[in-house]
Motif scaffolding. Structure first.
Motif, PDB file in Angstrom:
ATOM      1  N   MET A 174     -16.970 -56.551 -13.722  1.00 36.94           N
ATOM      2  CA  MET A 174     -18.076 -55.848 -12.757  1.00 36.94           C
ATOM      3  C   MET A 174     -17.120 -55.049 -10.904  1.00 36.94           C
ATOM      4  N   THR A 175     -16.274 -54.510 -10.595  1.00 36.93           N
ATOM      5  CA  THR A 175     -16.416 -55.431  -8.896  1.00 36.93           C
ATOM      6  C   THR A 175     -16.864 -53.548  -8.310  1.00 36.93           C
ATOM      7  N   ILE A 176     -18.181 -53.968  -6.942  1.00 39.93           N
ATOM      8  CA  ILE A 176     -18.008 -52.954  -6.395  1.00 39.93           C
ATOM      9  C   ILE A 176     -17.388 -53.036  -5.159  1.00 39.93           C
ATOM     10  N   ILE A 177     -16.272 -51.857  -4.701  1.00 40.02           N
ATOM     11  CA  ILE A 177     -15.819 -51.576  -3.653  1.00 40.02           C
ATOM     12  C   ILE A 177     -16.423 -51.107  -2.610  1.00 40.02           C
ATOM     13  N   GLU A 178     -16.032 -51.674  -0.963  1.00 39.50           N
ATOM     14  CA  GLU A 178     -17.208 -51.085   0.148  1.00 39.50           C
ATOM     15  C   GLU A 178     -15.674 -50.966   1.202  1.00 39.50           C
ATOM     16  N   PRO A 179     -15.409 -50.086   0.929  1.00 37.68           N
ATOM     17  CA  PRO A 179     -14.186 -49.460   2.473  1.00 37.68           C
ATOM     18  C   PRO A 179     -15.252 -49.228   3.446  1.00 37.68           C
ATOM     19  N   GLY A 180     -14.526 -49.470   4.825  1.00 36.64           N
ATOM     20  CA  GLY A 180     -15.308 -48.751   5.815  1.00 36.64           C
ATOM     21  C   GLY A 180     -14.294 -47.452   6.090  1.00 36.64           C
ATOM     22  N   GLY A 181     -14.572 -47.020   6.963  1.00 36.01           N
ATOM     23  CA  GLY A 181     -13.595 -45.606   6.968  1.00 36.01           C
ATOM     24  C   GLY A 181     -12.463 -45.281   7.013  1.00 36.01           C
ATOM     25  N   ALA A 182     -11.693 -44.541   6.279  1.00 39.95           N
ATOM     26  CA  ALA A 182     -10.522 -44.571   6.702  1.00 39.95           C
ATOM     27  C   ALA A 182      -9.925 -42.911   6.562  1.00 39.95           C
ATOM     28  N   ARG A 183      -8.247 -42.956   6.663  1.00 35.57           N
ATOM     29  CA  ARG A 183      -7.994 -42.035   6.397  1.00 35.57           C
ATOM     30  C   ARG A 183      -7.210 -41.618   4.920  1.00 35.57           C
ATOM     31  N   THR A 184      -8.310 -40.217   4.860  1.00 33.81           N
ATOM     32  CA  THR A 184      -8.156 -39.695   3.655  1.00 33.81           C
ATOM     33  C   THR A 184      -9.603 -39.049   4.139  1.00 33.81           C
ATOM     34  N   GLU A 185      -8.824 -38.186   2.876  1.00 36.36           N
ATOM     35  CA  GLU A 185      -9.626 -36.498   3.230  1.00 36.36           C
ATOM     36  C   GLU A 185     -10.897 -36.881   3.077  1.00 36.36           C
TER      37      GLU A 185
END
Length: 278
Positions: A174-185
């Motif tokens: 199990m992996t939790i992904i914690e992205p910051g702000g990204a240039r997506t919709e």
């Protein structure tokens, strides 16, 4: 490297779409869920043997279970599940409506939980599998005007951290992904805004408004690079519990956690004073 089969929710935009493109390009199979297939029609034509599109509403638990059962019955296996579907809701706690509260919890939190729960029995039987839950650094760091989004992300992180310990003996990661702000919709298009009240004008609750306008500067995160790291994480053994993407996200997270630890350290005496003394 052997071909993997991935189940990804919410592939019509953002990280879901980018992940799907990269995985198909390298020869893997992708089961992608959408609510509207307009943005994946080209992928369906280009990869008819390896891309399988399903319509799914993440608030429909029965549909989630039926989809999982159908996929395992038809394809035999899933190696990686990426729980990605979700959205942002901005506005002060008072500004969001009752229905908006229910909808975001059912989509971001309950839907993710039910997807993972539906897959667990199949992963146990095949004796391997990897869950990747897309969260946010907002699962660790809270900002005003974002309380309901944080509620769902803090909630799903607690669920995943507990479930990870239950599943490890079955060779399930199990992996939790914690992205910051990204240039997506996610930020520039799909984010929902509550009916704003003039009483909160000038309040920190409305500090998010400039962020939703690309004219004020684009988000720092590169979705292609972030997607590539998410894919690479599936090969890491043992599975990393958390993966932060973006330097700003990591620095903010570290700063908040250091402050939290310092606050807890100050409470050692008062916390101990509530213990029974035998």
């Amino acid at each position: 490297m052997m071909q993997k089969t991935w189940l990804i929710t919410g592939v019509s935009s953002g990280f879901g779409l980018e992940l799907t493109k990269q995985l198909l390009a390298k020869g893997d199979r992708v089961i992608g869920t959408v609510r509207n297939d307009e943005h994946v029609l080209a992928l369906m034509q280009q990869y008819p043997e390896t891309f399988f599109r399903y319509f799914l509403d993440m608030t429909d638990t029965a549909a989630i279970k039926a989809l999982v059962e159908n996929v395992f019955a038809s394809l035999g296996t899933i190696d990686v599940v990426i729980s990605n579907a979700g959205y942002g809701l901005f506005g002060a706690a008072e500004e969001v409506s009752d229905q908006e509260v229910i909808q975001i919890i059912e989509t971001n939190l309950v839907g993710s939980i039910q997807l993972i729960r539906a897959v667990i029995p199949y992963f146990r039987k095949q004796k391997h599998g990897r869950f990747i839950q897309i969260s946010s650094y907002g699962g660790q760091v809270a900002f005003p005007g974002n309380s309901m989004y944080h509620a769902t992300k803090w909630g799903i992180e607690g669920f995943c951290e507990s479930a990870a310990q239950e599943l490890a003996p079955f060779n399930i990661g199990m992996t939790i992904i914690e992205p910051g702000g990204a240039r997506t919709e996610f930020r520039y298009g799909s984010a929902k805004v509550a009916k704003l009240m003039p009483e909160y004008n000038g309040n920190p609750a409305h500090a998010f408004l400039p962020m939703l306008d690309e004219a004020n500067g684009a988000a720092p995160g590169d979705p292609k690079k972030m997607a590539a790291q998410i894919i690479e994480s599936a090969e890491i053994e043992p599975a990393p519990l958390r993966l932060v993407l973006g330097s700003q996200a990591l620095e903010s997270t570290i700063s908040v956690l250091q402050t939290r630890i310092a606050d807890f350290d100050k409470q050692r005496e008062s916390a101990a004073s509530t213990d029974f003394v035998e």
